[in-house]
Design a protein around this motif. Structure first.
Motif, mmCIF file in Angstrom:
data_model
loop_
_atom_site.group_PDB
_atom_site.id
_atom_site.type_symbol
_atom_site.label_atom_id
_atom_site.label_comp_id
_atom_site.label_asym_id
_atom_site.label_seq_id
_atom_site.Cartn_x
_atom_site.Cartn_y
_atom_site.Cartn_z
ATOM 1 N N ILE A 67 0.835 -1.205 0.000
ATOM 2 C CA ILE A 67 0.000 0.000 0.000
ATOM 3 C C ILE A 67 0.870 1.255 0.000
ATOM 4 C CG2 ILE A 67 -1.639 1.343 1.379
ATOM 5 C CD1 ILE A 67 -2.763 -1.424 2.339
ATOM 6 N N ARG A 68 1.891 1.253 0.838
ATOM 7 C CA ARG A 68 2.770 2.424 0.910
ATOM 8 C C ARG A 68 3.458 2.681 -0.430
ATOM 9 N NH1 ARG A 68 5.312 0.979 5.048
ATOM 10 N NH2 ARG A 68 7.358 0.343 4.260
ATOM 11 N N TYR A 69 3.946 1.627 -1.062
ATOM 12 C CA TYR A 69 4.630 1.787 -2.342
ATOM 13 C C TYR A 69 3.653 2.283 -3.420
ATOM 14 C CZ TYR A 69 8.264 -1.186 -0.209
ATOM 15 O OH TYR A 69 9.222 -1.720 0.612
ATOM 16 N N GLY A 70 2.462 1.682 -3.464
ATOM 17 C CA GLY A 70 1.497 2.075 -4.485
ATOM 18 C C GLY A 70 1.054 3.514 -4.339
ATOM 19 N N LYS A 71 0.825 3.947 -3.098
ATOM 20 C CA LYS A 71 0.440 5.342 -2.867
ATOM 21 C C LYS A 71 1.592 6.293 -3.190
ATOM 22 C CE LYS A 71 -3.092 4.598 0.716
ATOM 23 N NZ LYS A 71 -3.456 4.855 2.134
ATOM 24 N N ALA A 72 2.813 5.911 -2.826
ATOM 25 C CA ALA A 72 3.968 6.778 -3.071
ATOM 26 C C ALA A 72 4.177 7.002 -4.562
ATOM 27 C CB ALA A 72 5.216 6.172 -2.439
ATOM 28 N N ILE A 73 4.037 5.946 -5.358
ATOM 29 C CA ILE A 73 4.206 6.093 -6.812
ATOM 30 C C ILE A 73 3.185 7.083 -7.361
ATOM 31 C CG2 ILE A 73 3.898 4.892 -9.020
ATOM 32 C CD1 ILE A 73 5.206 2.435 -7.664
ATOM 33 N N ALA A 74 1.930 6.959 -6.925
ATOM 34 C CA ALA A 74 0.891 7.874 -7.403
ATOM 35 C C ALA A 74 1.163 9.310 -6.940
ATOM 36 C CB ALA A 74 -0.474 7.399 -6.920
ATOM 37 N N ASP A 75 1.553 9.472 -5.676
ATOM 38 C CA ASP A 75 1.821 10.812 -5.152
ATOM 39 C C ASP A 75 2.977 11.481 -5.894
ATOM 40 O OD1 ASP A 75 -0.203 10.515 -3.293
ATOM 41 O OD2 ASP A 75 1.151 9.978 -1.639
ATOM 42 N N ILE A 76 4.039 10.732 -6.128
ATOM 43 C CA ILE A 76 5.205 11.295 -6.802
ATOM 44 C C ILE A 76 4.890 11.561 -8.276
ATOM 45 C CG2 ILE A 76 7.617 10.874 -7.438
ATOM 46 C CD1 ILE A 76 7.859 9.246 -4.809
ATOM 47 N N ALA A 77 4.030 10.730 -8.874
ATOM 48 C CA ALA A 77 3.602 10.975 -10.254
ATOM 49 C C ALA A 77 2.878 12.312 -10.354
ATOM 50 C CB ALA A 77 2.705 9.843 -10.739
ATOM 51 N N LEU A 78 2.005 12.586 -9.401
ATOM 52 C CA LEU A 78 1.287 13.864 -9.376
ATOM 53 C C LEU A 78 2.261 15.024 -9.182
ATOM 54 C CD1 LEU A 78 -1.372 15.479 -9.278
ATOM 55 C CD2 LEU A 78 -1.439 15.008 -6.807
ATOM 56 N N GLU A 79 3.151 14.855 -8.219
ATOM 57 C CA GLU A 79 4.160 15.881 -7.912
ATOM 58 C C GLU A 79 5.062 16.150 -9.111
ATOM 59 O OE1 GLU A 79 8.267 15.288 -5.539
ATOM 60 O OE2 GLU A 79 6.470 14.842 -4.362
ATOM 61 N N SER A 80 5.330 15.101 -9.912
ATOM 62 C CA SER A 80 6.270 15.213 -11.032
ATOM 63 C C SER A 80 5.610 15.657 -12.326
ATOM 64 C CB SER A 80 6.975 13.863 -11.254
ATOM 65 O OG SER A 80 7.649 13.442 -10.084
ATOM 66 N N GLY A 81 4.306 15.859 -12.310
ATOM 67 C CA GLY A 81 3.611 16.307 -13.515
ATOM 68 C C GLY A 81 3.394 15.217 -14.545
ATOM 69 N N VAL A 82 3.341 13.952 -14.110
ATOM 70 C CA VAL A 82 3.076 12.845 -15.031
ATOM 71 C C VAL A 82 1.693 13.029 -15.651
ATOM 72 C CG1 VAL A 82 2.600 10.356 -15.103
ATOM 73 C CG2 VAL A 82 4.639 11.210 -13.920
ATOM 74 N N GLU A 83 1.589 12.792 -16.954
ATOM 75 C CA GLU A 83 0.331 13.034 -17.659
ATOM 76 C C GLU A 83 -0.668 11.879 -17.568
ATOM 77 O OE1 GLU A 83 0.336 15.109 -21.444
ATOM 78 O OE2 GLU A 83 2.509 15.282 -21.289
ATOM 79 N N HIS A 84 -0.183 10.659 -17.345
ATOM 80 C CA HIS A 84 -1.100 9.511 -17.344
ATOM 81 C C HIS A 84 -0.482 8.375 -16.535
ATOM 82 C CE1 HIS A 84 -3.896 6.732 -19.985
ATOM 83 N NE2 HIS A 84 -4.211 6.708 -18.698
ATOM 84 N N LEU A 85 -1.180 7.924 -15.522
ATOM 85 C CA LEU A 85 -0.755 6.772 -14.720
ATOM 86 C C LEU A 85 -1.738 5.622 -14.950
ATOM 87 C CD1 LEU A 85 0.628 6.498 -11.186
ATOM 88 C CD2 LEU A 85 -1.527 5.321 -11.647
ATOM 89 N N VAL A 86 -1.203 4.455 -15.230
ATOM 90 C CA VAL A 86 -2.014 3.243 -15.340
ATOM 91 C C VAL A 86 -1.625 2.321 -14.191
ATOM 92 C CG1 VAL A 86 -2.647 1.246 -16.733
ATOM 93 C CG2 VAL A 86 -2.195 3.443 -17.852
ATOM 94 N N TYR A 87 -2.595 1.985 -13.363
ATOM 95 C CA TYR A 87 -2.360 1.109 -12.213
ATOM 96 C C TYR A 87 -3.018 -0.236 -12.466
ATOM 97 C CZ TYR A 87 -2.841 -0.946 -7.565
ATOM 98 O OH TYR A 87 -2.815 -1.814 -6.495
#
Length: 320
Positions: free
Chosen positions: A109-129
């Protein structure tokens, strides 16, 4: 340029020469399939790996993928990997994969949330989970399924363009040792009258690559995916035909399911229709192109796995 369905602004579709897709779990089954499919479709790929000298990492590098060395427990390495990234494919190891990964549900859970949070912070345009078909608001009682539901909910709360895929069980899982194929028997969870959906891992890659190519169609969607639906009779027939000899089918013994809480709860989820799958396979074929049926898989990419399983020689059951 495509229209971003969330902001109304443009969304770029970056191929070779543009910003890459960062693939987590790139040396594993799903991540490896996604990285290969993206490269085959002309995408630049950055693979997040712990050991760039591993055989699987070298195989990805031979396809033209760049390596981002890091660890899911090291958020700084994730941030470095996300610099200049267009999209992210997110998958984490889980407790359901057994002790070899040594990952708790809380860590997943921690890893999955961290990836999403950092993606938002980094300006990623599209995340597929990638999640699991049993995920949802109602808890399953299996930590490695409920962890994915929690990650899904977190991603949806973020102001982040995302798509969630919920795969059925992998065809590859059916070839794990301990199912009895070395003795001309196949032992599984399905009762005689039950049906269950499955998918080839390479088709997960195919689907995810298509999703990245058309954000205007897929951002904001949760898609259950499967490539075939089996019954006990189909399993018997397909395995017998592929093996060239009659294969008997048995459900796991009640005594085993009572003794092993992990296997017992999986069986219960199938009996409750939570884990059997409810994907519209014909609609998926139309949307993503023909997906592999079990017989096709057994005659193609699954053939060496079936041959290995037929030589397993009393290996223990390993469904995690």
């Amino acid at each position: 340029m495509s229209v971003n369905p969330k902001t109304g602004g443009p969304v770029s579709r970056n191929r070779v020469g543009g910003n890459p897709v960062l693939v987590f779990g790139a040396t594993g089954q799903q991540g490896g399939a996604v990285a290969s499919a993206l490269r085959a479709n002309g995408w630049a790929v950055r693979a997040f790996v712990r050991d760039p000298a591993s055989a699987r990492a070298k195989s990805l590098a031979s396809l033209g993928a760049d390596m981002a060395v890091g660890d899911l427990a090291d958020s700084a390495s994730i941030r470095r990997a996300m610099k200049g990234i267009y999209g992210v494919f997110s998958v984490q190891p889980s407790s359901g994969q057994g002790a070899v990964y040594g990952v708790s549900d809380e860590e997943e859970i921690r890893y999955g949330k961290a990836i999403a949070d950092i993606a938002l912070e980094s300006g990623v345009e599209h995340l597929v989970y990638t999640s699991v078909n049993a995920a949802g608001e109602e808890k399953t009682g299996m930590g490695h399924f409920d962890s994915k539901s929690e990650i899904e909910a977190h991603i949806r709360r973020l102001d982040l363009n995302s798509t969630i895929v919920r795969p059925a069980g992998f065809m590859e899982m059916l070839m794990l040792p301990g199912m009895g194929l070395d003795k001309d028997i196949f032992t599984f969870f399905l009762r005689e009258e039950q049906r269950g959906q499955i998918i080839a891992v390479q088709d997960i890659g195919k689907i995810v690559a298509t999703i990245f190519s058309a954000p205007e169609r897929y951002v904001g969607r949760t898609i259950e995916i499967a490539g075939d639906e089996l019954t006990a009779a189909r399993l018997r027939e397909s395995l017998s035909r592929a093996a060239g000899t009659p294969i008997a089918y048995h459900r796991f013994a009640d005594s085993l399911l009572e003794q092993d809480p992990f296997l017992g709860r999986l069986a219960s989820l199938i009996d409750e229709d939570r884990l059997t799958g409810h994907a519209d396979i014909r609609a998926l074929d139309r949307e993503f192109g023909p997906l592999l049926r079990f017989d096709e898989w057994l005659a193609g990419p699954g053939k060496p796995l079936l041959e290995d399983a037929r030589r397993a020689n009393d290996a223990p059951i390993a469904l995690r």
